[in-house]
Structures are given as C-alpha cells and as structure tokens.
Design an enzyme around this catalytic site. Structure first.
Site, PDB file in Angstrom:
ATOM      1  CB  SER A 107      -1.183  12.082  -7.964  1.00 30.58           C
ATOM      2  OG  SER A 107      -0.662  11.725  -6.703  1.00 30.58           O
ATOM      3  CG  ASP A 212      -5.932   7.055  -3.789  1.00 29.70           C
ATOM      4  OD1 ASP A 212      -4.854   6.655  -3.310  1.00 29.70           O
ATOM      5  OD2 ASP A 212      -6.000   7.949  -4.646  1.00 29.70           O
ATOM      6  CG  HIS A 242      -2.928   7.158  -6.429  1.00 28.43           C
ATOM      7  ND1 HIS A 242      -3.570   8.252  -5.885  1.00 28.43           N
ATOM      8  CD2 HIS A 242      -1.799   7.642  -7.032  1.00 28.43           C
ATOM      9  CE1 HIS A 242      -2.864   9.339  -6.126  1.00 28.43           C
ATOM     10  NE2 HIS A 242      -1.792   9.011  -6.827  1.00 28.43           N
TER      11      HIS A 242
END
Length: 267
Positions: A107, A212, A242
């Site tokens: 991320s 996601d 995610h």
C-alpha cells in the site's frame, strides 16, 4: 509462532521500532515496508513464511506509526521515510554481509518501496509491491477540502476474511482517526516524484487484488506503467481485496511471491 525481537534505530525524526524475525541459517534479507496507519506487527504471518524460506526479516514501524516516535500518521516528506529504510538496510547489511536484500512494500509502503528502489537500486536484489499506492489515489481528493473530513477505512475492504477487519478495528496500534493534510500532501508529492523518476531496473513483482476498493488496481497501473522496467512481473487476483497477505487466498499469493524471489535470487 516465531516470536520477533525488537530493536531501535535512529530515524530522521526520532527513534523507530523495528521488528526482527530471525532465520536459523539466513540466505537473504527481507525488508518490509508497511502501509498507512498500520504497523509491522500485522505482518507476523508474512514474516513466518519468509523465515521458512530462509529470510532474515526486518520490518520498521514508520515514523508516526505503531510504536515509533512522532505524531500519529503525520509526516511532511516521504523522502525521510525512504531515508529511514536506507538507514535500516545499511545496519542489517553490515550484520549480514553478502546477503541479498529484497524489499517488500504494501500500500503506502509499496509507494515508499518504489521510491526507495528508484534511489537505491544497487542495494536490492528484487522488489515486491503489494497493492502499492502509485499513479493516482482517490484519497488525495481530500486535499480539496479546507478541513480534512474524517473518512475511516471500511474494514470490510481489507479482506474477504471478516476476522481480518475485526482485528484491524480492535488493534490499538492502528490509527483509526482522520487523514492529516501534511501526510496527504507528502504522498501526493512522492507520487509525482515517482512518476518523473527512473524505471525500476531490478526484478519487480506487482501483486494486486482485482476488487481492491482502497487502492484500485486501475489507478495503480497508471503509475506502474511509468516505472515498469524490463524485468517486471504482475499477478492480479480475481476477487482479491486490499490486503492480499491477509486474504482468503493468502497462501497462493505468498507462494507466487516466494517463487518470484527464489527465481531471482538463484538467477
């Protein structure tokens, strides 16, 4: 369960806590860069899989995250976190001379890993980007507001496993408050720098969930296409949300990651 040990390093803006998972006979070093608002302790299962593959694993809590110093989730320049990663790499490389280093970023940590790789490619054997914030990110639209609204992360977007979201909500080391303007601005600036920076010449694997919602795959691809080098691999997982390392098919994802790393280290 492999119990991690803690160490502290001096970062650009205070002391940083680093978790270390030790291998009996390490053949390589894995550095993990966690995502926004979370901490390295959420990578326990990932670290155990890496150790089983003979990795010596290190994962810092970024400034303002987890147990490290700093105002919670606030930083004004992502380059300082990239510099902190290099400080850690130098330290652990000196302790394990000759071992190749693989950087794994998730991320926001994927964004940091990409920027680190642009600046320090000579120190890496390979890079793994898990649902990286690259290209554009819809969360940055919050900068248009005079006052940043409180937009908490929906825990159901993390994984199809409801226990992952429940643990996230209950975790006292996870930030559950609003985004902070300097942090969003720093992320925006970092994305612009990455877009204008060099391609990633080191072997790179990008993994992303097709479903996601936090960091949509299509948005990330706009950044990926700017930095894609000649040895770039990708896996997009149908139904994946995610946090692929916490997903219902996490063994499949980790298997793909370890296969990639093994191939690159042995090539």
């Amino acid at each position: 369960m492999i119990e991690p040990t803690d160490r502290e390093i001096t970062g650009r803006h205070g002391n940083l806590v680093v978790r270390e998972w030790a291998a009996t006979n390490p053949g390589w070093i894995a550095l993990i860069a966690h995502g926004y608002g979370e901490h390295s302790g959420r990578y326990q299962w990932v670290a155990e899989q890496l150790v089983a593959a003979r990795a010596q694993v290190y994962a810092p809590d970024h400034v303002g995250h987890g147990r490290s110093d700093g105002e919670r989730v606030r930083f004004s320049d992502a380059e300082t976190i990239v510099a902190d990663l290099e400080t850690l790499r130098q330290q652990v490389a000196a302790e394990h001379p000759g071992l190749p280093v693989v950087l794994i970023g998730h991320s926001m940590g994927g964004m940091l890993a990409a920027r680190y790789a642009q600046e320090h490619q000579e120190h890496l054997a390979a890079v793994v980007l898990s649902a990286p914030v690259l290209g554009t990110w819809h969360v940055l639209d919050l900068l248009e507001h005079d006052e940043i609204p409180d937009t908490p992360i929906d825990p159901s977007t993390l994984s199809r496993d409801p226990e992952v979201g429940a643990a996230y909500v209950a975790d006292p080391l996870v930030w559950h408050g609003p985004f902070k303007r300097p942090t969003l601005q720093a992320i925006d600036n970092c994305l612009l720098a990455i877009n204008e920076g060099p391609t990633l010449d080191k072997p790179t694997l990008w993994v992303h969930g097709e479903d996601d919602e936090l960091v949509p795959e299509a948005d990330t691809r706009t950044g990926i296409d700017r930095i894609r080098g000649h040895e770039f691999h990708e896996h997009i997982y149908p139904g994946g949300r995610h946090e692929l390392f916490n997903e219902t098919n996490k063994e499949e994802v980790m298997g793909d990651v370890l296969t990639f790393i093994a191939r690159e280290l042995n090539s």
